[in-house]
Design an enzyme around this catalytic site. Sequence first.
Site, mmCIF file in Angstrom:
data_model
loop_
_atom_site.group_PDB
_atom_site.id
_atom_site.type_symbol
_atom_site.label_atom_id
_atom_site.label_comp_id
_atom_site.label_asym_id
_atom_site.label_seq_id
_atom_site.Cartn_x
_atom_site.Cartn_y
_atom_site.Cartn_z
ATOM 1 N N LYS A 1 -60.248 25.924 -27.608
ATOM 2 C CA LYS A 1 -60.488 26.712 -28.979
ATOM 3 C C LYS A 1 -59.456 27.227 -29.649
ATOM 4 O O LYS A 1 -59.189 27.156 -30.795
ATOM 5 C CB LYS A 1 -61.620 27.867 -28.868
ATOM 6 C CG LYS A 1 -63.033 27.235 -28.417
ATOM 7 C CD LYS A 1 -63.932 28.599 -28.477
ATOM 8 C CE LYS A 1 -65.440 28.000 -28.116
ATOM 9 N NZ LYS A 1 -66.418 28.984 -27.833
ATOM 10 N N ASP B 1 -68.901 30.913 -33.943
ATOM 11 C CA ASP B 1 -69.345 31.714 -32.816
ATOM 12 C C ASP B 1 -69.840 33.055 -33.274
ATOM 13 O O ASP B 1 -70.974 33.532 -32.897
ATOM 14 C CB ASP B 1 -68.488 31.972 -31.814
ATOM 15 C CG ASP B 1 -68.284 30.755 -30.771
ATOM 16 O OD1 ASP B 1 -69.491 29.826 -30.741
ATOM 17 O OD2 ASP B 1 -67.324 30.545 -30.199
HETATM 18 P P1 NAP Z 1 -63.091 34.593 -22.082
HETATM 19 O O1 NAP Z 1 -62.174 34.392 -23.214
HETATM 20 O O2 NAP Z 1 -62.649 33.835 -20.867
HETATM 21 O O3 NAP Z 1 -63.327 36.102 -21.617
HETATM 22 C C1 NAP Z 1 -64.063 36.644 -20.601
HETATM 23 C C2 NAP Z 1 -64.185 38.109 -20.748
HETATM 24 O O4 NAP Z 1 -65.181 38.390 -19.566
HETATM 25 C C3 NAP Z 1 -63.143 38.981 -20.523
HETATM 26 O O5 NAP Z 1 -63.395 40.133 -21.383
HETATM 27 C C4 NAP Z 1 -63.033 39.303 -19.075
HETATM 28 O O6 NAP Z 1 -62.366 40.831 -18.842
HETATM 29 C C5 NAP Z 1 -64.407 39.546 -18.835
HETATM 30 N N1 NAP Z 1 -64.613 39.321 -17.401
HETATM 31 C C6 NAP Z 1 -64.774 38.214 -16.936
HETATM 32 N N2 NAP Z 1 -65.076 38.647 -15.448
HETATM 33 C C7 NAP Z 1 -65.375 39.732 -15.318
HETATM 34 C C8 NAP Z 1 -65.516 40.686 -14.406
HETATM 35 N N3 NAP Z 1 -65.934 40.184 -13.098
HETATM 36 N N4 NAP Z 1 -65.916 41.899 -14.572
HETATM 37 C C9 NAP Z 1 -65.585 42.283 -15.977
HETATM 38 N N5 NAP Z 1 -65.302 41.629 -16.879
HETATM 39 C C10 NAP Z 1 -65.052 40.367 -16.558
HETATM 40 O O7 NAP Z 1 -64.584 33.852 -22.158
HETATM 41 P P2 NAP Z 1 -65.342 33.690 -23.550
HETATM 42 O O8 NAP Z 1 -65.274 32.424 -24.128
HETATM 43 O O9 NAP Z 1 -65.393 34.989 -24.275
HETATM 44 O O10 NAP Z 1 -66.828 33.623 -22.958
HETATM 45 C C11 NAP Z 1 -67.587 34.729 -22.392
HETATM 46 C C12 NAP Z 1 -68.867 34.386 -21.897
HETATM 47 O O11 NAP Z 1 -69.608 33.978 -23.183
HETATM 48 C C13 NAP Z 1 -69.071 32.988 -21.188
HETATM 49 O O12 NAP Z 1 -70.043 33.238 -20.018
HETATM 50 C C14 NAP Z 1 -69.521 31.860 -22.003
HETATM 51 O O13 NAP Z 1 -70.353 30.809 -21.535
HETATM 52 C C15 NAP Z 1 -70.325 32.797 -22.997
HETATM 53 N N6 NAP Z 1 -70.523 32.176 -24.636
HETATM 54 C C16 NAP Z 1 -71.729 32.032 -25.167
HETATM 55 C C17 NAP Z 1 -71.843 31.473 -26.199
HETATM 56 C C18 NAP Z 1 -73.288 31.405 -26.685
HETATM 57 O O14 NAP Z 1 -73.369 30.800 -27.886
HETATM 58 N N7 NAP Z 1 -74.386 31.976 -26.096
HETATM 59 C C19 NAP Z 1 -70.708 31.394 -27.058
HETATM 60 C C20 NAP Z 1 -69.394 31.424 -26.396
HETATM 61 C C21 NAP Z 1 -69.399 31.994 -25.049
HETATM 62 P P3 NAP Z 1 -60.628 40.572 -18.795
HETATM 63 O O15 NAP Z 1 -60.057 40.651 -20.147
HETATM 64 O O16 NAP Z 1 -60.518 41.846 -18.094
HETATM 65 O O17 NAP Z 1 -60.317 39.271 -17.969
#
Ligand code: NAP
Length: 280
Positions: free
Chosen positions: A66, A101
Amino acid sequence: MKKIYGIIGDPIAHSLSPVMHNAAFEKLGMDAVYLAFRVSPEEVGDAIRGAKSLGIAGLNVTIPLKEKTLSFVDAEEVAKKIGAVNTIDFGSGTPVGYNTDGIGSLMALKEAVGEIKEKKVLILGAGGAAKAISFYLDAEGARVTIANRTKGRAAQLASNLRNANSIGLDAELKEHVKASDILINATSVGMYPNEDATLVRANMMHPDLVVFDIVYNPMDTKLLREARRAGIKKIVDGVKMLVYQGAASFRIWTKREPPIEVMEKVVRDALSRDSSKSTD
Ligand code: NAP
């Protein structure tokens, strides 16, 4: 001639977007197909140039492409501000990048809450999804708090918003949950295969809180189960956001109103059948 749409990312095999968009094309009787293409970060530029040459009409972009995609498209203002593209439209000849998003999350939330202005919203996470969501909520006039494991990322994100502050995930989280109107989990915590994980438990919540988990695999996350245990009535799952962001992409590409109910039903059916779906 049949129009071709698709999604690029890696991994991509379990993406729900093909089933969602193909169901929409079928319902509207459109001569179009939506396919999944596995593309590595090194190949994203070639993939976008190739898609243009092949006459592909539109693409979605997912993890981990992205942010990188921004360099290969003419990005509209919102995508530039968020720093990520999840939709490319080839309709004008030049690839134009959008981010749907944030609008997807806003529509899902508004359906449950109505007005967002002045609401105190606590967003868990500071990654790509949190950025897109917080940008839209901030623009709607919400009072946003970003809570993230890596505090520096939360502070960085909040500093780019108009009316936001940031915290970590330690002791202060509890008092912030109690003081919030809306709680959004925008981390990957609770996602398959760690389905029993949650950052917030029932004893930290209050019954008037609205709880929105953007994780959709599983659909009923631990956080949402905890919300029900706390007597909360307004809960929103991640499927809603997935469908609304897809619907926004569909409108950009086709200029037609997508059949949202059909899209939501096929996604829910697919997730009920296979709990290992893990990408958007
Ligand atoms: P990303 O950019 O990799 O960000 C991940 C986030 O989760 C970061 O803030 C990270 O914190 C935090 N995190 C990960 N593991 C953690 C843990 N064990 N404890 C506390 N915080 C933790 O991912 P993203 O693209 O934002 O996606 C996040 C989630 O949203 C995914 O599950 C994805 O499938 C979902 N999503 C859903 C949709 C939808 O349409 N429903 C759309 C997009 C994404 P740090 O900064 O400390 O690493």
